[in-house]
Design an enzyme around this catalytic site. Sequence first.
Site, mmCIF file in Angstrom:
data_model
loop_
_atom_site.group_PDB
_atom_site.id
_atom_site.type_symbol
_atom_site.label_atom_id
_atom_site.label_comp_id
_atom_site.label_asym_id
_atom_site.label_seq_id
_atom_site.Cartn_x
_atom_site.Cartn_y
_atom_site.Cartn_z
ATOM 1 N N ARG A 25 -53.552 -19.369 5.670
ATOM 2 C CA ARG A 25 -54.569 -20.430 5.714
ATOM 3 C C ARG A 25 -55.280 -20.643 4.373
ATOM 4 O O ARG A 25 -56.445 -21.059 4.342
ATOM 5 C CB ARG A 25 -55.609 -20.166 6.804
ATOM 6 C CG ARG A 25 -55.112 -20.432 8.213
ATOM 7 C CD ARG A 25 -54.922 -21.926 8.429
ATOM 8 N NE ARG A 25 -54.435 -22.210 9.766
ATOM 9 C CZ ARG A 25 -55.224 -22.480 10.814
ATOM 10 N NH1 ARG A 25 -56.520 -22.503 10.672
ATOM 11 N NH2 ARG A 25 -54.696 -22.713 11.986
ATOM 12 N N ARG A 29 -60.022 -25.455 4.782
ATOM 13 C CA ARG A 29 -61.455 -25.697 4.648
ATOM 14 C C ARG A 29 -62.213 -24.726 3.758
ATOM 15 O O ARG A 29 -63.381 -24.977 3.452
ATOM 16 C CB ARG A 29 -62.096 -25.766 6.031
ATOM 17 C CG ARG A 29 -61.735 -27.053 6.755
ATOM 18 C CD ARG A 29 -62.113 -27.007 8.219
ATOM 19 N NE ARG A 29 -61.389 -25.946 8.894
ATOM 20 C CZ ARG A 29 -61.408 -25.740 10.210
ATOM 21 N NH1 ARG A 29 -62.129 -26.493 10.986
ATOM 22 N NH2 ARG A 29 -60.716 -24.767 10.731
ATOM 23 N N ARG A 38 -60.336 -34.363 3.223
ATOM 24 C CA ARG A 38 -60.327 -34.456 4.689
ATOM 25 C C ARG A 38 -61.337 -35.499 5.196
ATOM 26 O O ARG A 38 -61.084 -36.176 6.186
ATOM 27 C CB ARG A 38 -60.650 -33.064 5.196
ATOM 28 C CG ARG A 38 -60.410 -32.708 6.594
ATOM 29 C CD ARG A 38 -59.012 -32.757 7.067
ATOM 30 N NE ARG A 38 -59.049 -32.312 8.445
ATOM 31 C CZ ARG A 38 -59.622 -33.014 9.423
ATOM 32 N NH1 ARG A 38 -60.096 -34.203 9.186
ATOM 33 N NH2 ARG A 38 -59.685 -32.530 10.648
ATOM 34 N N ASP A 75 -48.533 -27.830 10.420
ATOM 35 C CA ASP A 75 -49.010 -27.057 11.561
ATOM 36 C C ASP A 75 -47.818 -26.649 12.403
ATOM 37 O O ASP A 75 -46.797 -27.350 12.430
ATOM 38 C CB ASP A 75 -50.007 -27.851 12.402
ATOM 39 C CG ASP A 75 -50.900 -26.908 13.197
ATOM 40 O OD1 ASP A 75 -51.964 -26.533 12.691
ATOM 41 O OD2 ASP A 75 -50.503 -26.504 14.302
ATOM 42 N N TYR A 152 -48.554 -22.689 23.834
ATOM 43 C CA TYR A 152 -49.291 -23.948 23.682
ATOM 44 C C TYR A 152 -48.725 -25.052 24.581
ATOM 45 O O TYR A 152 -49.462 -25.897 25.093
ATOM 46 C CB TYR A 152 -49.296 -24.410 22.218
ATOM 47 C CG TYR A 152 -50.309 -23.659 21.383
ATOM 48 C CD1 TYR A 152 -51.674 -23.914 21.516
ATOM 49 C CD2 TYR A 152 -49.920 -22.686 20.463
ATOM 50 C CE1 TYR A 152 -52.615 -23.222 20.768
ATOM 51 C CE2 TYR A 152 -50.842 -21.988 19.717
ATOM 52 C CZ TYR A 152 -52.191 -22.260 19.865
ATOM 53 O OH TYR A 152 -53.120 -21.573 19.128
#
Length: 339
Positions: A25, A29, A38, A75, A152
């Site tokens: 990651r 952010r 973003r 992703d 998921y």
Amino acid sequence: MLKNDLLLRTAKGEKVERPPVWMMRQAGRILPEYRALREKVDGFKNLVGNPELVCEVTLQPVRALGVDAAILFSDILVVPEAMGLPYQMIESKGPWFENTIDRPEDISKLVIANPDADLLYVAEGIKLIKQNLNNEIPLIGFAGAPWTIFAYMIEGKGSKTFSKARTFLYQHPQTSHDLLHMITESTVRYLKMQIDAGADIIQLFDSWAGILSPEQYKEFSLNYIQRICSEILHVPKIVFPKGAFFARRELGKLNCEVVGLDWNMEIEESRNLIGPEKVLQGNLDPCLLFADFNTIRKETLRMIERFGGKHIANLGHGVYPDTPLDGVKCFIDTVKAIR
Ligand code: CP3
């Protein structure tokens, strides 16, 4: 060919001058330039689907942090989408699937992904990234491991227990295998496309490995990871089975080069259980990066000493979005200063 090929040499088991370092990651952010971009893009998916922006965001941590590898910005959920289950990324909540697999007959609506048609934007992103990296460092491609994608597809969103997905395994074992098989074939095709486009090494994220029993983990996850690894021949493979401390002996027998450890896994014990062959990746607690610099340095060096080679320095899971950037830099710089 690559100016800095530390990661690839380490993954192949060669003796190296210092461990390579990157962070799960790392693109995202934690970086102000990511947050700024973003703001301008309408939603996460419009970022993931745009090769120019994917390239830009992938390169941001390379420039800002000087890591030894780039990781494709995308992703794991693009694979279920290409199989027929589109997702939305809901702001400050996470992924959400409009349709889920609730009953065995639901899988008849799914297809094995055709990446050359439905995931072409990923290949285009990889080609742009490779051009812009200019052979400085390797690019990591990735996919979710089949069990994590399955979880998921059944659950439709994040969950603490994924009890719906685990229940499905007991109620519909044959359908579970049929679905895992479809995900596996989709993933093989997807990873082959990433490698053809230029990915130098790949990582499989089994983020929900830790919620299965040891027997179930072998049956419903490891078998399929083994099948994917057997199809990926020309680049090294990293398997990150978050939480699967109970499967470390089995992980040592897997046909991959690197096994990722999370911070719950004791280093020496993991080396003993996994055996001497595998390269290990990890495994600092992401919370360490909130500590003072002396603590970050001390713990980073202690980790590297305990691994004692055959090691890729990383965190034990993704870096948290609110981590102070100075703490992140302190970790990266500490590894890079080792001679
Ligand atoms: O590592 C990287 O820098 C590459 C980019 C990357 C993302 N997701 C971008 C992302 C990677 C490798 C992933 C993998 C991924 N996605 C996993 C496996 C790794 C893990 O964390 O266990 C999983 C489980 C997902 C599914 C997913 N995507 C969730 C649960 C969430 C919401 C939680 C969160 O962190 O916000 C996402 C969203 C996501 N994927 C973001 C990013 C940068 C945040 C979206 C935003 O910018 O608002």
